[in-house]
Scaffold this active site. Structure first.
Site, mmCIF file in Angstrom:
data_model
loop_
_atom_site.group_PDB
_atom_site.id
_atom_site.type_symbol
_atom_site.label_atom_id
_atom_site.label_comp_id
_atom_site.label_asym_id
_atom_site.label_seq_id
_atom_site.Cartn_x
_atom_site.Cartn_y
_atom_site.Cartn_z
ATOM 1 N N CYS A 157 0.429 -1.426 -0.080
ATOM 2 C CA CYS A 157 -0.211 -0.174 -0.271
ATOM 3 C C CYS A 157 0.942 1.822 -0.417
ATOM 4 O O CYS A 157 0.563 2.134 -0.573
ATOM 5 C CB CYS A 157 -1.003 0.178 1.140
ATOM 6 S SG CYS A 157 -0.336 0.016 2.553
ATOM 7 N N HIS B 229 -5.716 2.054 -4.515
ATOM 8 C CA HIS B 229 -5.235 1.403 -2.913
ATOM 9 C C HIS B 229 -4.602 0.456 -3.070
ATOM 10 O O HIS B 229 -4.949 -0.446 -4.864
ATOM 11 C CB HIS B 229 -5.805 1.374 -2.067
ATOM 12 C CG HIS B 229 -6.725 0.382 -1.801
ATOM 13 N ND1 HIS B 229 -6.729 -0.536 -0.565
ATOM 14 C CD2 HIS B 229 -7.775 0.443 -2.321
ATOM 15 C CE1 HIS B 229 -7.816 -1.513 -0.420
ATOM 16 N NE2 HIS B 229 -8.713 -0.709 -2.336
ATOM 17 N N HIS C 65 -2.840 1.094 6.539
ATOM 18 C CA HIS C 65 -3.075 1.155 5.080
ATOM 19 C C HIS C 65 -2.988 2.200 4.767
ATOM 20 O O HIS C 65 -3.525 3.228 5.433
ATOM 21 C CB HIS C 65 -4.744 0.516 5.059
ATOM 22 C CG HIS C 65 -4.524 0.165 3.719
ATOM 23 N ND1 HIS C 65 -3.597 -1.387 3.057
ATOM 24 C CD2 HIS C 65 -5.503 0.538 3.208
ATOM 25 C CE1 HIS C 65 -4.247 -0.741 1.787
ATOM 26 N NE2 HIS C 65 -5.396 -0.102 1.807
#
Length: 355
Positions: A271, A331, A319
């Site tokens: 990520c 993402h 994240h």
């Protein structure tokens, strides 16, 4: 002082007490039988091996938890790996400096040896006697003044040599400490790598234990509902800057590429690696981890998010994705799920950062 002994009980009292105990025992026995019967009935009604935590919904929740823990460990891995890279560069610079310092000291020692030899050869006897014996007093005086200058220069060279030796010793000590730090960081990298691999392996085993239809449904719906192609981004808003626009274009070009933990492109991403790579294409250097990326610019409310803003998730920012407008982010979700679009509210948002 009063007695603390209990009064003696009559035979009638003892008889009544015995009856009560017998009655309670009978009731307890009946209750126990009923409980066993109920448990047996419940076990008979449930499929074999279907404990609550093994049911599909429980399995999917456990997979989500394992992926979250793996993501946290991945960010810790990225941080340790980034530090190890930095330490390696610093150690290489120090080692180069130590080598140059040693070479300089060797040269200085050679020069001092030559000066000392010249001084010995030219002034090895008492100056007054040398002047009396000299056939050319004027020439001798000229030589003596040169020797004085050589002596002064030699003293200066010695001082510089000692300073260089101290500097070299300090750099060697710093290099030794860097080497210790590097080894510690390498061990941290290895430890976090094992944690990530362990969590991902457990998650994969749990996913594989689900029926094919449920596994496919989980992978389609996880973190944001079912996706069909590219979402509608018409009227998505204008990026906050030219570099944000370039980063959005880069992130869009990465859609479909695999999630690879610890990777920052161009063929695979985790990520934070996707965010770092996308902004690098715009000429902007971002930190390696999502926790550091959340502070790489000015934080704005989610309601004011514009394309190119970084959206960090969970309270620990483990994240991160890039807002692209119309309530969507790009993402890298988790292993097995490629870089993709998802609703910005797929997880709890902790911050929005404008780079």
């Amino acid at each position: 002082m009063g007695s603390h002994r209990r009064p003696a009980q009559s035979g009638l009292d003892r008889s009544a007490r015995g009856s009560a105990v017998s009655l309670l025992s009978a009731v307890s026995a009946v209750s126990a039988v009923s409980a066993v019967a109920a448990t047996a009935a419940g076990l008979a009604a449930a499929p074999a091996g279907a404990a609550p935590q093994d049911r599909p919904s429980g399995t999917r929740a456990e997979v989500d938890r394992l992926f979250e823990q793996a993501e946290q460990a991945t960010e810790a891995f990225d941080k340790a790996d980034e530090r190890a890279d930095k330490l390696r560069d610093e150690l290489a610079d120090l080692q180069d400096s130590v080598a140059r310092g040693q070479e300089r000291i060797n040269t200085m020692r050679g020069a001092l040896g030559s000066l000392a030899g010249a001084q010995y050869r030219s002034g090895g006897i008492d100056p007054a006697l040398a002047l009396l014996l000299s056939s050319d007093p004027d020439g001798y005086l000229d030589k003596a003044s040169v020797l004085d200058r050589i002596t002064a220069r030699q003293a200066g060279e010695l001082t510089e040599l000692r300073r260089a030796q101290r500097d070299l010793s300090q750099e060697r000590a710093e290099a030794t400490l860097k080497l210790v730090d590097l080894e510690r960081s390498r061990k941290a990298v290895a430890r976090h790598k094992r944690t990530v691999e362990d969590k991902l392996a457990k998650a994969r085993r749990l996913l594989d234990s689900l029926p094919a239809s449920q596994r496919e449904a989980y992978e389609r719906a996880s973190r944001g509902g079912v996706r069909d192609g590219v979402p509608d981004l018409s009227g998505a808003g204008v990026p906050s800057s030219g570099r944000a626009a370039a980063a959005v274009a880069a992130a869009m070009s990465a859609v479909g590429k695999p999630y690879v933990w610890g990777a920052n492109g161009p063929s695979g991403f985790d990520c934070s690696g996707l965010m770092q790579w996308s902004y690098a294409q715009a000429g902007v250097g971002l930190p390696r981890t999502s926790q550091a990326q959340r502070y790489a610019g000015r934080q704005v409310p989610l309601s004011q998010a514009r394309p190119g803003d970084l959206v960090a998730y969970r309270s620990d920012a483990s994240h991160i994705g890039m807002y692209v407008g119309n309530g969507q982010v790009i993402h890298a979700p988790y292993p097995g799920a490629p870089v993709r679009y998802d609703p910005v509210g797929m997880m709890p948002v902790s911050s929005v950062t404008r780079v």
